[in-house]
Design a protein around this motif. Structure first.
Motif, PDB file in Angstrom:
ATOM      1  N   GLY A 196      44.123  -0.207  13.840  1.00 49.17           N
ATOM      2  CA  GLY A 196      44.264   0.932  14.737  1.00 49.17           C
ATOM      3  C   GLY A 196      45.601   1.634  14.658  1.00 49.17           C
ATOM      4  N   GLY A 197      46.589   0.992  14.054  1.00 42.89           N
ATOM      5  CA  GLY A 197      47.882   1.630  13.948  1.00 42.89           C
ATOM      6  C   GLY A 197      48.006   2.497  12.703  1.00 42.89           C
ATOM      7  N   THR A 198      49.091   3.242  12.654  1.00 44.15           N
ATOM      8  CA  THR A 198      49.355   4.049  11.461  1.00 44.15           C
ATOM      9  C   THR A 198      49.939   3.147  10.370  1.00 44.15           C
ATOM     10  OG1 THR A 198      51.555   4.605  12.242  1.00 44.15           O
ATOM     11  CG2 THR A 198      49.764   6.095  12.860  1.00 44.15           C
ATOM     12  N   ALA A 199      50.169   3.735   9.219  1.00 40.73           N
ATOM     13  CA  ALA A 199      50.650   2.965   8.075  1.00 40.73           C
ATOM     14  C   ALA A 199      51.970   2.250   8.370  1.00 40.73           C
ATOM     15  CB  ALA A 199      50.801   3.873   6.857  1.00 40.73           C
ATOM     16  N   VAL A 200      52.802   2.822   9.222  1.00 40.76           N
ATOM     17  CA  VAL A 200      54.119   2.213   9.482  1.00 40.76           C
ATOM     18  C   VAL A 200      54.000   0.894  10.241  1.00 40.76           C
ATOM     19  CG1 VAL A 200      55.350   4.407   9.435  1.00 40.76           C
ATOM     20  CG2 VAL A 200      54.446   3.534  11.607  1.00 40.76           C
ATOM     21  N   THR A 201      52.836   0.626  10.837  1.00 39.05           N
ATOM     22  CA  THR A 201      52.672  -0.631  11.578  1.00 39.05           C
ATOM     23  C   THR A 201      52.282  -1.798  10.676  1.00 39.05           C
ATOM     24  OG1 THR A 201      50.326  -0.243  12.062  1.00 39.05           O
ATOM     25  CG2 THR A 201      51.946   0.675  13.609  1.00 39.05           C
ATOM     26  N   TYR A 202      52.040  -1.507   9.399  1.00 37.85           N
ATOM     27  CA  TYR A 202      51.641  -2.556   8.461  1.00 37.85           C
ATOM     28  C   TYR A 202      52.876  -3.194   7.848  1.00 37.85           C
ATOM     29  CZ  TYR A 202      46.769  -1.317   8.969  1.00 37.85           C
ATOM     30  OH  TYR A 202      45.512  -1.119   9.490  1.00 37.85           O
ATOM     31  N   ASP A 203      52.875  -4.535   7.849  1.00 42.47           N
ATOM     32  CA  ASP A 203      54.064  -5.274   7.440  1.00 42.47           C
ATOM     33  C   ASP A 203      54.147  -5.479   5.931  1.00 42.47           C
ATOM     34  OD1 ASP A 203      53.398  -7.289  10.307  1.00 42.47           O
ATOM     35  OD2 ASP A 203      54.906  -5.711  10.127  1.00 42.47           O
ATOM     36  N   TYR A 204      53.005  -5.752   5.320  1.00 47.93           N
ATOM     37  CA  TYR A 204      52.992  -6.085   3.906  1.00 47.93           C
ATOM     38  C   TYR A 204      52.029  -5.167   3.179  1.00 47.93           C
ATOM     39  CZ  TYR A 204      54.795 -10.399   5.973  1.00 47.93           C
ATOM     40  OH  TYR A 204      55.521 -11.313   6.699  1.00 47.93           O
ATOM     41  N   TRP A 205      52.415  -4.783   1.966  1.00 47.74           N
ATOM     42  CA  TRP A 205      51.615  -3.860   1.162  1.00 47.74           C
ATOM     43  C   TRP A 205      51.449  -4.403  -0.255  1.00 47.74           C
ATOM     44  CZ3 TRP A 205      49.540   0.896   2.656  1.00 47.74           C
ATOM     45  CH2 TRP A 205      49.882   1.316   3.953  1.00 47.74           C
ATOM     46  N   GLY A 206      50.294  -4.106  -0.832  1.00 42.92           N
ATOM     47  CA  GLY A 206      50.099  -4.381  -2.240  1.00 42.92           C
ATOM     48  C   GLY A 206      50.625  -3.238  -3.088  1.00 42.92           C
ATOM     49  N   GLN A 207      50.498  -3.399  -4.395  1.00 44.11           N
ATOM     50  CA  GLN A 207      51.042  -2.401  -5.323  1.00 44.11           C
ATOM     51  C   GLN A 207      50.040  -1.288  -5.629  1.00 44.11           C
ATOM     52  OE1 GLN A 207      49.597  -5.139  -6.266  1.00 44.11           O
ATOM     53  NE2 GLN A 207      48.216  -4.439  -7.900  1.00 44.11           N
ATOM     54  N   GLY A 208      48.800  -1.474  -5.248  1.00 44.11           N
ATOM     55  CA  GLY A 208      47.785  -0.446  -5.431  1.00 44.11           C
ATOM     56  C   GLY A 208      46.947  -0.656  -6.678  1.00 44.11           C
ATOM     57  N   THR A 209      45.729  -0.132  -6.636  1.00 45.02           N
ATOM     58  CA  THR A 209      44.837  -0.157  -7.795  1.00 45.02           C
ATOM     59  C   THR A 209      44.164   1.213  -7.902  1.00 45.02           C
ATOM     60  OG1 THR A 209      43.026  -1.355  -8.883  1.00 45.02           O
ATOM     61  CG2 THR A 209      42.865  -1.116  -6.496  1.00 45.02           C
ATOM     62  N   GLN A 210      44.092   1.733  -9.102  1.00 45.54           N
ATOM     63  CA  GLN A 210      43.571   3.080  -9.315  1.00 45.54           C
ATOM     64  C   GLN A 210      42.050   3.066  -9.342  1.00 45.54           C
ATOM     65  OE1 GLN A 210      45.278   6.211  -9.882  1.00 45.54           O
ATOM     66  NE2 GLN A 210      43.173   6.966  -9.617  1.00 45.54           N
ATOM     67  N   VAL A 211      41.465   3.978  -8.593  1.00 44.37           N
ATOM     68  CA  VAL A 211      40.016   4.214  -8.625  1.00 44.37           C
ATOM     69  C   VAL A 211      39.799   5.659  -9.059  1.00 44.37           C
ATOM     70  CG1 VAL A 211      37.914   4.416  -7.253  1.00 44.37           C
ATOM     71  CG2 VAL A 211      39.469   2.494  -6.881  1.00 44.37           C
ATOM     72  N   THR A 212      39.045   5.842 -10.124  1.00 46.63           N
ATOM     73  CA  THR A 212      38.741   7.171 -10.622  1.00 46.63           C
ATOM     74  C   THR A 212      37.232   7.333 -10.705  1.00 46.63           C
ATOM     75  OG1 THR A 212      40.769   7.184 -11.941  1.00 46.63           O
ATOM     76  CG2 THR A 212      39.082   8.814 -12.501  1.00 46.63           C
ATOM     77  N   VAL A 213      36.741   8.358 -10.019  1.00 43.69           N
ATOM     78  CA  VAL A 213      35.308   8.640 -10.008  1.00 43.69           C
ATOM     79  C   VAL A 213      35.088   9.948 -10.766  1.00 43.69           C
ATOM     80  CG1 VAL A 213      33.232   8.932  -8.622  1.00 43.69           C
ATOM     81  CG2 VAL A 213      35.137   7.530  -7.770  1.00 43.69           C
ATOM     82  N   SER A 214      34.491   9.833 -11.928  1.00 42.54           N
ATOM     83  CA  SER A 214      34.336  11.009 -12.784  1.00 42.54           C
ATOM     84  C   SER A 214      33.212  10.786 -13.777  1.00 42.54           C
ATOM     85  CB  SER A 214      35.639  11.276 -13.539  1.00 42.54           C
ATOM     86  OG  SER A 214      35.475  12.336 -14.464  1.00 42.54           O
ATOM     87  N   SER A 215      32.546  11.874 -14.127  1.00 48.27           N
ATOM     88  CA  SER A 215      31.505  11.789 -15.145  1.00 48.27           C
ATOM     89  C   SER A 215      32.074  12.119 -16.519  1.00 48.27           C
ATOM     90  CB  SER A 215      30.357  12.735 -14.797  1.00 48.27           C
ATOM     91  OG  SER A 215      30.841  14.057 -14.612  1.00 48.27           O
TER      92      SER A 215
END
Length: 122
Positions: free
Chosen positions: A103-122
């Protein structure tokens, strides 16, 4: 060392599916709400989904409701995001993050991952 690691991203055609994983190390996911966020080029980071620590209540952005499903496997210290009926507008880097509650905004999150790319394309 506290760490969140996302995996499962890739290139998929419109209408396809992907399952993202968020694996934790250095801490126990049981006590945290886990959220998924995404950020597309030139756009702000937006919350996609969240699952609470207490009773597993789930939350979804309107843009993904009915298509995405979040779940957690505490035994594996992992949270999943099942993404079905993918659209080109779902293209983004997807991040998982840990917070005391949903329920909080992003600033309330303590730990983050590095991210993974998702690409949706034909």
């Amino acid at each position: 060392q506290v760490q969140l690691v996302e995996s499962g991203g890739g290139l998929v055609q419109p209408g396809g599916s992907l399952r993202l994983s968020c694996a934790a190390s250095g801490f126990t996911l049981d006590y945290y709400a886990i959220g998924w966020f995404r950020q597309a080029p030139g756009k702000e980071r937006e919350g996609v989904s969240c699952i609470s620590s207490s009773d597993g209540t789930t939350y979804y952005a309107d843009s993904v409701k009915g298509r995405f499903s979040i779940s957690r496997d505490n035994a594996k210290n992992t949270v999943y995001l099942q993404m079905n009926s993918l659209k080109p507008e779902d293209t983004a880097i997807y991040y998982c993050a840990a917070a005391p509650s949903c329920g909080g905004t992003a600033v309330t999150y303590d730990y983050w991952g590095q991210g993974t790319q998702v690409t949706v394309s034909s």
